[in-house]
Design an enzyme around this catalytic site. Structure first.
Site, PDB file in Angstrom:
ATOM      1  N   SER A  66      15.605  32.083  31.482  1.00 42.80           N
ATOM      2  CA  SER A  66      15.642  30.518  31.591  1.00 42.80           C
ATOM      3  C   SER A  66      14.888  29.873  30.452  1.00 42.80           C
ATOM      4  O   SER A  66      13.981  30.604  30.059  1.00 42.80           O
ATOM      5  CB  SER A  66      15.251  30.286  32.937  1.00 42.80           C
ATOM      6  OG  SER A  66      16.164  30.897  33.935  1.00 42.80           O
TER       7      SER A  66
HETATM    8  N1  SAH Z   1      14.945  34.619  36.264  1.00 42.76           N
HETATM    9  C1  SAH Z   1      15.585  35.322  35.387  1.00 42.76           C
HETATM   10  C2  SAH Z   1      16.925  34.587  35.005  1.00 42.76           C
HETATM   11  C3  SAH Z   1      17.994  35.602  34.721  1.00 42.76           C
HETATM   12  S1  SAH Z   1      19.472  34.859  34.928  1.00 42.76           S
HETATM   13  C4  SAH Z   1      14.640  35.310  34.176  1.00 42.76           C
HETATM   14  O1  SAH Z   1      13.548  34.914  33.951  1.00 42.76           O
HETATM   15  O2  SAH Z   1      14.880  36.308  33.159  1.00 42.76           O
HETATM   16  C5  SAH Z   1      20.110  34.963  36.482  1.00 42.76           C
HETATM   17  C6  SAH Z   1      20.160  36.391  36.875  1.00 42.76           C
HETATM   18  O3  SAH Z   1      20.697  36.493  38.527  1.00 42.76           O
HETATM   19  C7  SAH Z   1      20.987  37.415  36.324  1.00 42.76           C
HETATM   20  O4  SAH Z   1      20.072  38.628  35.718  1.00 42.76           O
HETATM   21  C8  SAH Z   1      21.964  37.613  37.186  1.00 42.76           C
HETATM   22  O5  SAH Z   1      22.473  39.162  36.907  1.00 42.76           O
HETATM   23  C9  SAH Z   1      21.254  37.521  38.610  1.00 42.76           C
HETATM   24  N2  SAH Z   1      22.397  37.381  39.762  1.00 42.76           N
HETATM   25  C10 SAH Z   1      23.592  36.704  39.823  1.00 42.76           C
HETATM   26  N3  SAH Z   1      23.908  36.583  41.050  1.00 42.76           N
HETATM   27  C11 SAH Z   1      23.095  37.601  41.951  1.00 42.76           C
HETATM   28  C12 SAH Z   1      23.008  37.933  43.095  1.00 42.76           C
HETATM   29  N4  SAH Z   1      23.979  37.650  44.013  1.00 42.76           N
HETATM   30  N5  SAH Z   1      21.833  38.874  43.386  1.00 42.76           N
HETATM   31  C13 SAH Z   1      21.031  39.190  42.641  1.00 42.76           C
HETATM   32  N6  SAH Z   1      21.073  38.641  41.509  1.00 42.76           N
HETATM   33  C14 SAH Z   1      21.963  37.805  41.122  1.00 42.76           C
END
Ligand code: SAH
Length: 228
Positions: A66
Site C-alpha cells: 500500500s
Molecule cells: N498490507 C499489505 C498490503 C497487501 S495487498 C502490505 O503492506 O504489503 C492485500 C493483501 O491481501 C494481498 O497480499 C492479498 O493476497 C491479501 N488478501 C486478499 N484477500 C484475502 C483474504 N480473504 N484473507 C487474507 N488475505 C487476503
C-alpha cells in the site's frame, strides 16, 4: 549486514516524511513509526529507488504494497495506544504489519497466499519483529480462536464488511476496511463497536485496494471468471 541494523535512506525518508506531514492529518506516533522502517526491505532490490515514493508497488502474486499515505491514514484511524491486540487481514509483504507491531501489543496477521506469508514472516523475523503471529488462510472469516480483537484492519477491498470480523471485534474496538467495487475506487469505512448491538460507522475517504478474496468477500470463482 543483518536486516535489523539497516536504517532507512535518510534523504528519501525525509522527503517522504515531509510529504506525509504536509497532509496534516496523521497520528504523530504513526508517523514516527513509519520514519524508522526501511521500506525498501519489503520490495525487490530493483525497486529500492521507488521504495520511498508515495506509491503502491508490486510485491508478487498480482498484489501490491500500500501507499505510505494510505498506511499512515488507516493506522491513524485505529487510534492505537500500545496495549491492543490487532487483527490484520492481508499480510502481503508485511510492511503494514511492521508499522502495527511498533504501535500495539500483538498483531495477528492473515494472508491467503502462502508464498507471500512465508516471505513476509521471514523478513519480519530478520528485521527483529517478534510481536506478531501469522496465519495462512481466508481472513474474511477472521481468527475465531484468537478473538476478540481490540482493532481490526483489512488491507484488501470487499463488497461488504464481513460479518465474522464485526462479531470478532471487542466492544469499544475499531475496524477499518475498504468497501466497494473491484474496478473503481472504494470507500474507507471505520466502524466503532459501541456495544454488542450498536455500531457507529464513518466514511474516511476514497481508496483503491486489491480484492478481498474469500468466503465473505469476493468469491474466487467470480474473480477467475472476471479475469478470464
Ligand atoms: N498490507 C499489505 C498490503 C497487501 S495487498 C502490505 O503492506 O504489503 C492485500 C493483501 O491481501 C494481498 O497480499 C492479498 O493476497 C491479501 N488478501 C486478499 N484477500 C484475502 C483474504 N480473504 N484473507 C487474507 N488475505 C487476503
Amino acid at each position: 549486514m543483518h536486516l535489523r541494523h539497516i536504517q532507512p535512506n535518510p534523504t528519501r525518508m525525509k522527503r517522504l516524511m515531509d510529504l506525509l506531514r504536509s497532509h496534516g492529518k496523521y497520528d504523530e506516533r504513526v508517523l514516527s513509526a513509519i520514519s524508522t522502517i526501511p521500506r525498501e526491505l519489503f520490495l525487490p532490490k530493483s525497486m529500492s529507488t521507488e521504495a520511498y515514493d508515495d506509491a503502491c508497488l508490486p510485491i508478487g502474486e498480482l498484489q501490491t504494497i500500500s501507499m505510505p499515505s494510505v498506511v499512515a491514514h488507516m493506522t491513524s484511524l485505529l487510534e492505537l495506544k500500545g496495549t491492543e491486540k490487532v487483527l490484520e487481514i492481508g499480510t502481503g509483504c508485511g510492511y503494514q504489519t511492521s508499522v502495527l507491531s511498533k504501535l500495539c501489543k500483538r498483531v495477528f496477521t492473515i494472508e491467503r497466499h502462502k508464498s507471500l506469508s512465508v516471505t513476509a514472516v521471514q523478513r519480519l523475523h530478520d528485521m527483529g519483529y517478534t510481536n506478531f503471529t501469522p496465519l495462512v488462510g481466508d481472513g474474511t472469516l477472521g481468527w475465531p480462536g484468537q478473538a476478540p480483537f481490540d482493532r481490526i484492519i483489512v488491507t484488501a477491498a470487499g463488497p461488504w464488511v464481513p460479518e465474522a470480523l464485526v462479531s470478532q471485534l471487542a466492544v469499544g474496538g475499531i475496524l477499518v476496511i475498504p468497501v466497494g467495487p473491484q474496478d473503481a475506487m472504494q470507500k474507507l469505512v471505520k466502524i466503532v463497536k459501541e456495544s454488542d448491538s450498536t455500531l457507529s460507522e464513518s466514511f474516511c475517504g476514497s481508496v483503491s485496494f486489491v480484492p478481498l478474496v474469500g468466503e465473505q468477500g469476493i468469491k474466487e470463482s467470480v474473480r477467475d471468471y472476471r479475469r478470464a
